[in-house]
Design a protein around this motif. Structure first.
Motif, PDB file in Angstrom:
ATOM      1  N   MET A  43       1.014  -1.284   0.019  1.00  0.00           N
ATOM      2  CA  MET A  43      -0.047  -0.099  -0.129  1.00  0.00           C
ATOM      3  C   MET A  43       0.929   1.171  -0.041  1.00  0.00           C
ATOM      4  SD  MET A  43      -2.859   1.213   2.915  1.00  0.00           S
ATOM      5  CE  MET A  43      -4.296   0.963   1.834  1.00  0.00           C
ATOM      6  N   LYS A  44       0.479   2.230  -0.870  1.00  0.00           N
ATOM      7  CA  LYS A  44       1.520   3.483  -0.841  1.00  0.00           C
ATOM      8  C   LYS A  44       0.847   4.514   0.231  1.00  0.00           C
ATOM      9  CE  LYS A  44       1.977   3.146  -6.080  1.00  0.00           C
ATOM     10  NZ  LYS A  44       1.892   3.804  -7.379  1.00  0.00           N
ATOM     11  N   SER A  45       1.904   5.253   0.516  1.00  0.00           N
ATOM     12  CA  SER A  45       1.784   6.212   1.422  1.00  0.00           C
ATOM     13  C   SER A  45       0.945   7.462   0.771  1.00  0.00           C
ATOM     14  CB  SER A  45       2.803   6.786   2.146  1.00  0.00           C
ATOM     15  OG  SER A  45       3.957   7.462   1.228  1.00  0.00           O
ATOM     16  N   LEU A  46       0.429   8.417   1.512  1.00  0.00           N
ATOM     17  CA  LEU A  46      -0.052   9.611   0.821  1.00  0.00           C
ATOM     18  C   LEU A  46       1.053  10.365   0.283  1.00  0.00           C
ATOM     19  CD1 LEU A  46      -2.468  11.376   0.371  1.00  0.00           C
ATOM     20  CD2 LEU A  46      -1.844  12.485   2.562  1.00  0.00           C
ATOM     21  N   ILE A  47       2.112  10.434   0.747  1.00  0.00           N
ATOM     22  CA  ILE A  47       3.411  10.982   0.173  1.00  0.00           C
ATOM     23  C   ILE A  47       3.669  10.378  -1.224  1.00  0.00           C
ATOM     24  CG2 ILE A  47       5.919  11.688   0.438  1.00  0.00           C
ATOM     25  CD1 ILE A  47       3.993  13.223   2.494  1.00  0.00           C
ATOM     26  N   GLU A  48       3.790   9.275  -1.124  1.00  0.00           N
ATOM     27  CA  GLU A  48       4.098   8.707  -2.326  1.00  0.00           C
ATOM     28  C   GLU A  48       2.956   8.764  -3.527  1.00  0.00           C
ATOM     29  OE1 GLU A  48       6.518   4.512  -1.011  1.00  0.00           O
ATOM     30  OE2 GLU A  48       4.382   4.640  -0.926  1.00  0.00           O
ATOM     31  N   ILE A  49       1.800   8.808  -3.085  1.00  0.00           N
ATOM     32  CA  ILE A  49       0.609   9.013  -4.263  1.00  0.00           C
ATOM     33  C   ILE A  49       0.807  10.375  -4.658  1.00  0.00           C
ATOM     34  CG2 ILE A  49      -1.917   9.415  -4.427  1.00  0.00           C
ATOM     35  CD1 ILE A  49      -2.089   6.842  -2.183  1.00  0.00           C
ATOM     36  N   THR A  50       1.036  11.495  -3.800  1.00  0.00           N
ATOM     37  CA  THR A  50       1.079  12.699  -3.903  1.00  0.00           C
ATOM     38  C   THR A  50       2.105  12.918  -5.067  1.00  0.00           C
ATOM     39  OG1 THR A  50       0.281  13.326  -1.938  1.00  0.00           O
ATOM     40  CG2 THR A  50       1.305  15.021  -3.112  1.00  0.00           C
ATOM     41  N   ARG A  51       3.444  12.551  -4.883  1.00  0.00           N
ATOM     42  CA  ARG A  51       4.602  12.626  -5.585  1.00  0.00           C
ATOM     43  C   ARG A  51       4.237  11.937  -7.044  1.00  0.00           C
ATOM     44  NH1 ARG A  51       9.107  11.046  -1.298  1.00  0.00           N
ATOM     45  NH2 ARG A  51       9.264  13.156  -0.205  1.00  0.00           N
ATOM     46  N   GLU A  52       3.700  10.836  -7.004  1.00  0.00           N
ATOM     47  CA  GLU A  52       3.257  10.193  -8.183  1.00  0.00           C
ATOM     48  C   GLU A  52       2.376  11.206  -9.175  1.00  0.00           C
ATOM     49  OE1 GLU A  52       0.678   6.515  -9.210  1.00  0.00           O
ATOM     50  OE2 GLU A  52       2.457   5.877  -8.055  1.00  0.00           O
ATOM     51  N   SER A  53       1.250  11.773  -8.370  1.00  0.00           N
ATOM     52  CA  SER A  53       0.215  12.302  -9.023  1.00  0.00           C
ATOM     53  C   SER A  53       0.795  13.625  -9.658  1.00  0.00           C
ATOM     54  CB  SER A  53      -0.792  12.625  -8.048  1.00  0.00           C
ATOM     55  OG  SER A  53      -1.349  11.507  -7.668  1.00  0.00           O
ATOM     56  N   MET A  54       1.595  14.385  -8.926  1.00  0.00           N
ATOM     57  CA  MET A  54       2.104  15.530  -9.188  1.00  0.00           C
ATOM     58  C   MET A  54       3.298  15.423 -10.573  1.00  0.00           C
ATOM     59  SD  MET A  54       1.044  18.243  -8.033  1.00  0.00           S
ATOM     60  CE  MET A  54       2.401  19.557  -8.350  1.00  0.00           C
ATOM     61  N   ALA A  55       3.833  14.262 -10.610  1.00  0.00           N
ATOM     62  CA  ALA A  55       4.689  13.941 -11.909  1.00  0.00           C
ATOM     63  C   ALA A  55       4.033  13.640 -13.010  1.00  0.00           C
ATOM     64  CB  ALA A  55       5.729  12.755 -11.375  1.00  0.00           C
ATOM     65  N   ALA A  56       2.952  12.971 -12.922  1.00  0.00           N
ATOM     66  CA  ALA A  56       1.957  12.522 -13.858  1.00  0.00           C
ATOM     67  C   ALA A  56       1.217  13.526 -14.464  1.00  0.00           C
ATOM     68  CB  ALA A  56       1.078  11.321 -13.652  1.00  0.00           C
ATOM     69  N   ARG A  57       0.470  14.518 -13.334  1.00  0.00           N
ATOM     70  CA  ARG A  57      -0.524  15.450 -13.827  1.00  0.00           C
ATOM     71  C   ARG A  57      -0.341  16.915 -13.366  1.00  0.00           C
ATOM     72  NH1 ARG A  57      -5.436  12.420 -15.111  1.00  0.00           N
ATOM     73  NH2 ARG A  57      -5.760  14.357 -16.079  1.00  0.00           N
ATOM     74  N   ALA A  58       1.031  17.311 -13.125  1.00  0.00           N
ATOM     75  CA  ALA A  58       1.348  18.407 -12.918  1.00  0.00           C
ATOM     76  C   ALA A  58       0.656  19.696 -13.769  1.00  0.00           C
ATOM     77  CB  ALA A  58       2.849  19.126 -12.799  1.00  0.00           C
ATOM     78  N   ASP A  59       0.688  19.615 -15.226  1.00  0.00           N
ATOM     79  CA  ASP A  59       0.333  20.431 -15.997  1.00  0.00           C
ATOM     80  C   ASP A  59      -1.298  20.494 -15.822  1.00  0.00           C
ATOM     81  OD1 ASP A  59       2.664  21.094 -16.840  1.00  0.00           O
ATOM     82  OD2 ASP A  59       2.519  19.817 -18.662  1.00  0.00           O
ATOM     83  N   ASP A  60      -1.916  19.336 -15.798  1.00  0.00           N
ATOM     84  CA  ASP A  60      -3.204  19.484 -15.568  1.00  0.00           C
ATOM     85  C   ASP A  60      -3.764  20.065 -14.321  1.00  0.00           C
ATOM     86  OD1 ASP A  60      -3.868  18.350 -18.152  1.00  0.00           O
ATOM     87  OD2 ASP A  60      -3.676  16.105 -17.540  1.00  0.00           O
ATOM     88  N   ALA A  61      -3.127  19.637 -13.244  1.00  0.00           N
ATOM     89  CA  ALA A  61      -3.297  20.399 -11.805  1.00  0.00           C
ATOM     90  C   ALA A  61      -3.296  21.819 -11.922  1.00  0.00           C
ATOM     91  CB  ALA A  61      -2.461  19.772 -10.877  1.00  0.00           C
ATOM     92  N   ALA A  62      -2.150  22.409 -12.622  1.00  0.00           N
ATOM     93  CA  ALA A  62      -2.063  24.135 -12.822  1.00  0.00           C
ATOM     94  C   ALA A  62      -3.242  24.527 -13.497  1.00  0.00           C
ATOM     95  CB  ALA A  62      -0.914  24.295 -13.419  1.00  0.00           C
ATOM     96  N   ALA A  63      -3.820  23.549 -14.697  1.00  0.00           N
ATOM     97  CA  ALA A  63      -5.059  24.256 -15.306  1.00  0.00           C
ATOM     98  C   ALA A  63      -6.277  24.120 -14.698  1.00  0.00           C
ATOM     99  CB  ALA A  63      -5.215  23.309 -16.676  1.00  0.00           C
ATOM    100  N   ALA A  64      -6.348  23.179 -13.557  1.00  0.00           N
ATOM    101  CA  ALA A  64      -7.511  22.779 -12.789  1.00  0.00           C
ATOM    102  C   ALA A  64      -7.516  24.084 -11.821  1.00  0.00           C
ATOM    103  CB  ALA A  64      -7.400  21.540 -12.129  1.00  0.00           C
TER     104      ALA A  64
END
Length: 86
Positions: A1-22
């Motif tokens: 099971m991944k930690s919240l930190i790992e999920i956040t890092r993975e998400s930011m690496a994969a979707r940083a541009d979309d997150a900025a647009a959102a």
């Protein structure tokens, strides 16, 4: 099971541009730059929603908007929840 930190890092690496647009869509919904809330940074929270839930940019921004209203309506004012949120 991944930690919240790992999920956040993975998400930011994969979707940083979309997150900025959102975040830009979210700020437009608010009409002004929103205040910070305790916990995870808004852009990181948006990235996690985009990456793990599969939301579109608009859906993630709308969920953040609803989340902020939920926080405001459930906050304690003089020891009780706000009457609009009851």
């Amino acid at each position: 099971m991944k930690s919240l930190i790992e999920i956040t890092r993975e998400s930011m690496a994969a979707r940083a541009d979309d997150a900025a647009a959102a975040y830009a869509v979210f700020v437009d919904m608010c009409g002004t730059r929103p205040i910070r809330v305790p916990g995870m940074d808004t852009v990181c929270r948006l990235a996690v929603r985009l990456h793990t839930k599969g939301y579109s940019v608009q859906e993630a921004a709308a969920r953040e908007y609803v989340y902020r209203w939920h926080l405001a309506l459930q906050s304690r004012v003089f020891g009780v929840p706000h009457t609009i949120g009851m």
